[in-house]
Design a protein around this motif. Structure first.
Motif, PDB file in Angstrom:
ATOM      1  N   MET A   1     -29.889   3.689 -13.472  1.00  0.00           N
ATOM      2  CA  MET A   1     -30.373   4.762 -14.296  1.00  0.00           C
ATOM      3  C   MET A   1     -29.183   5.653 -14.623  1.00  0.00           C
ATOM      4  N   CYS A   2     -29.159   6.145 -15.843  1.00  0.00           N
ATOM      5  CA  CYS A   2     -28.025   6.946 -16.291  1.00  0.00           C
ATOM      6  C   CYS A   2     -28.528   8.192 -17.016  1.00  0.00           C
ATOM      7  N   ILE A   3     -28.050   9.346 -16.600  1.00  0.00           N
ATOM      8  CA  ILE A   3     -28.337  10.606 -17.280  1.00  0.00           C
ATOM      9  C   ILE A   3     -27.147  10.865 -18.192  1.00  0.00           C
ATOM     10  N   VAL A   4     -27.385  10.885 -19.495  1.00  0.00           N
ATOM     11  CA  VAL A   4     -26.310  11.101 -20.464  1.00  0.00           C
ATOM     12  C   VAL A   4     -26.503  12.493 -21.048  1.00  0.00           C
ATOM     13  N   VAL A   5     -25.480  13.332 -20.926  1.00  0.00           N
ATOM     14  CA  VAL A   5     -25.561  14.727 -21.357  1.00  0.00           C
ATOM     15  C   VAL A   5     -24.752  14.904 -22.633  1.00  0.00           C
ATOM     16  N   GLY A   6     -25.442  15.271 -23.709  1.00  0.00           N
ATOM     17  CA  GLY A   6     -24.804  15.466 -25.011  1.00  0.00           C
ATOM     18  C   GLY A   6     -25.041  16.866 -25.535  1.00  0.00           C
ATOM     19  N   THR A   7     -25.149  16.972 -26.854  1.00  0.00           N
ATOM     20  CA  THR A   7     -25.258  18.296 -27.467  1.00  0.00           C
ATOM     21  C   THR A   7     -26.582  18.476 -28.186  1.00  0.00           C
ATOM     22  N   GLU A   8     -26.903  19.713 -28.395  1.00  0.00           N
ATOM     23  CA  GLU A   8     -28.111  20.081 -29.130  1.00  0.00           C
ATOM     24  C   GLU A   8     -27.786  20.387 -30.577  1.00  0.00           C
ATOM     25  N   GLN A   9     -26.625  20.955 -30.800  1.00  0.00           N
ATOM     26  CA  GLN A   9     -26.241  21.365 -32.143  1.00  0.00           C
ATOM     27  C   GLN A   9     -25.033  20.565 -32.615  1.00  0.00           C
ATOM     28  N   GLY A  10     -24.692  20.724 -33.875  1.00  0.00           N
ATOM     29  CA  GLY A  10     -23.605  19.956 -34.473  1.00  0.00           C
ATOM     30  C   GLY A  10     -22.237  20.581 -34.262  1.00  0.00           C
ATOM     31  N   PHE A  11     -21.333  20.290 -35.177  1.00  0.00           N
ATOM     32  CA  PHE A  11     -19.955  20.770 -35.148  1.00  0.00           C
ATOM     33  C   PHE A  11     -19.190  20.283 -33.923  1.00  0.00           C
ATOM     34  N   VAL A  12     -19.492  19.060 -33.484  1.00  0.00           N
ATOM     35  CA  VAL A  12     -18.790  18.483 -32.330  1.00  0.00           C
ATOM     36  C   VAL A  12     -18.151  17.148 -32.691  1.00  0.00           C
ATOM     37  N   LEU A  37     -31.724  11.148 -21.620  1.00  0.00           N
ATOM     38  CA  LEU A  37     -30.811  11.792 -22.553  1.00  0.00           C
ATOM     39  C   LEU A  37     -31.062  13.296 -22.616  1.00  0.00           C
ATOM     40  N   VAL A  38     -29.986  14.058 -22.581  1.00  0.00           N
ATOM     41  CA  VAL A  38     -30.076  15.509 -22.704  1.00  0.00           C
ATOM     42  C   VAL A  38     -29.309  15.907 -23.962  1.00  0.00           C
ATOM     43  N   GLY A  39     -30.032  16.451 -24.935  1.00  0.00           N
ATOM     44  CA  GLY A  39     -29.435  16.867 -26.198  1.00  0.00           C
ATOM     45  C   GLY A  39     -30.052  16.127 -27.367  1.00  0.00           C
ATOM     46  N   SER A  40     -30.586  16.865 -28.325  1.00  0.00           N
ATOM     47  CA  SER A  40     -31.242  16.246 -29.480  1.00  0.00           C
ATOM     48  C   SER A  40     -30.270  15.449 -30.338  1.00  0.00           C
ATOM     49  N   ARG A  41     -29.046  15.947 -30.490  1.00  0.00           N
ATOM     50  CA  ARG A  41     -28.054  15.201 -31.280  1.00  0.00           C
ATOM     51  C   ARG A  41     -27.671  13.902 -30.581  1.00  0.00           C
ATOM     52  N   LEU A  42     -27.615  13.923 -29.278  1.00  0.00           N
ATOM     53  CA  LEU A  42     -27.327  12.706 -28.513  1.00  0.00           C
ATOM     54  C   LEU A  42     -28.472  11.701 -28.671  1.00  0.00           C
ATOM     55  N   ALA A  43     -29.705  12.174 -28.564  1.00  0.00           N
ATOM     56  CA  ALA A  43     -30.861  11.285 -28.728  1.00  0.00           C
ATOM     57  C   ALA A  43     -30.850  10.660 -30.120  1.00  0.00           C
ATOM     58  N   SER A  44     -30.463  11.444 -31.119  1.00  0.00           N
ATOM     59  CA  SER A  44     -30.376  10.932 -32.489  1.00  0.00           C
ATOM     60  C   SER A  44     -29.282   9.862 -32.609  1.00  0.00           C
ATOM     61  N   ALA A  45     -28.139  10.093 -31.944  1.00  0.00           N
ATOM     62  CA  ALA A  45     -27.038   9.120 -31.976  1.00  0.00           C
ATOM     63  C   ALA A  45     -27.462   7.811 -31.311  1.00  0.00           C
ATOM     64  N   ALA A  46     -28.208   7.901 -30.222  1.00  0.00           N
ATOM     65  CA  ALA A  46     -28.683   6.693 -29.552  1.00  0.00           C
ATOM     66  C   ALA A  46     -29.710   5.968 -30.414  1.00  0.00           C
ATOM     67  N   ALA A  47     -30.612   6.722 -31.034  1.00  0.00           N
ATOM     68  CA  ALA A  47     -31.644   6.117 -31.885  1.00  0.00           C
ATOM     69  C   ALA A  47     -31.031   5.429 -33.097  1.00  0.00           C
ATOM     70  N   SER A  48     -29.923   5.974 -33.618  1.00  0.00           N
ATOM     71  CA  SER A  48     -29.285   5.358 -34.784  1.00  0.00           C
ATOM     72  C   SER A  48     -28.707   3.980 -34.450  1.00  0.00           C
ATOM     73  N   ARG A  49     -28.522   3.704 -33.149  1.00  0.00           N
ATOM     74  CA  ARG A  49     -28.055   2.390 -32.707  1.00  0.00           C
ATOM     75  C   ARG A  49     -29.212   1.511 -32.253  1.00  0.00           C
ATOM     76  N   SER A  56     -36.044  12.065 -22.905  1.00  0.00           N
ATOM     77  CA  SER A  56     -35.022  12.933 -23.499  1.00  0.00           C
ATOM     78  C   SER A  56     -35.538  14.348 -23.556  1.00  0.00           C
ATOM     79  N   ALA A  57     -34.610  15.279 -23.603  1.00  0.00           N
ATOM     80  CA  ALA A  57     -34.936  16.702 -23.686  1.00  0.00           C
ATOM     81  C   ALA A  57     -33.843  17.397 -24.476  1.00  0.00           C
ATOM     82  N   PRO A  58     -34.189  18.482 -25.145  1.00  0.00           N
ATOM     83  CA  PRO A  58     -33.164  19.259 -25.841  1.00  0.00           C
ATOM     84  C   PRO A  58     -32.211  19.905 -24.836  1.00  0.00           C
TER      85      PRO A  58
END
Length: 151
Positions: A1-12, A37-49, A56-58
């Motif tokens: 199991m892996c907890i991946v911590v990303g971002t909520e907002q852009g400009f990264v 997954l932690v971060g909506s932008r991260l969840a979006s990046a994973a979903a795009s793949r 997931s959570a914001p």
């Protein structure tokens, strides 16, 4: 199991995409369905793949929200650990704060890595429950200047 911590907002930049790529490399891609997954932008990046996470959570956008997020992550993790079932590995993948260039790291939570913590060679100070004879008699328990326990 892996907890991946990303971002909520852009400009990264490509941070979230790089976090997904890093986690896939560490995981061999075989267990992406077990990601938290932690971060909506991260969840979006994973979903795009085409990757779907188990949870997931914001990301917290204010410091006040961090304790609540930590509780949510912990609850999500424990909810996925079946009673009596052994977990071989739990890790956290995140970007390293304060670095001038992007650095992503993985920290292993389970199995616990005792080598990450140095053992102090200093003599430990223990409180003793035994009293030395002739030492200051007192009614409550505390340490006196002669290092005995007073009661």
């Amino acid at each position: 199991m892996c907890i991946v911590v990303g971002t909520e907002q852009g400009f990264v930049g490509a941070l979230n995409d790089e976090l997904v790529e890093y986690a896939l490399r560490q995981d061999g891609g075989a267990h992406a369905y077990r990601w938290l997954l932690v971060g909506s932008r991260l969840a979006s990046a994973a979903a795009s793949r085409g990757l779907s996470a188990v949870w997931s959570a914001p990301m917290a956008v204010h410091p006040d929200a961090i304790p609540q997020l930590a509780v949510r992550i912990t609850d999500a993790l424990y909810a996925r650990l079946a009673p009596g079932q052994r977990v071989a590995r739990i890790s956290v993948v995140s970007a390293q704060p304060g670095e001038s260039r992007l650095q992503i790291a993985q920290r292993i939570l389970i199995p616990f890595d005792f080598t990450r913590f140095r053992v102090s060679r200093a003599r430990s100070h223990r409180l003793s429950t035994s009293r030395r004879r002739g030492c200051c008699p007192v009614s409550s328990t505390f340490m006196c200047s002669c290092n005995c326990v007073k009661r």
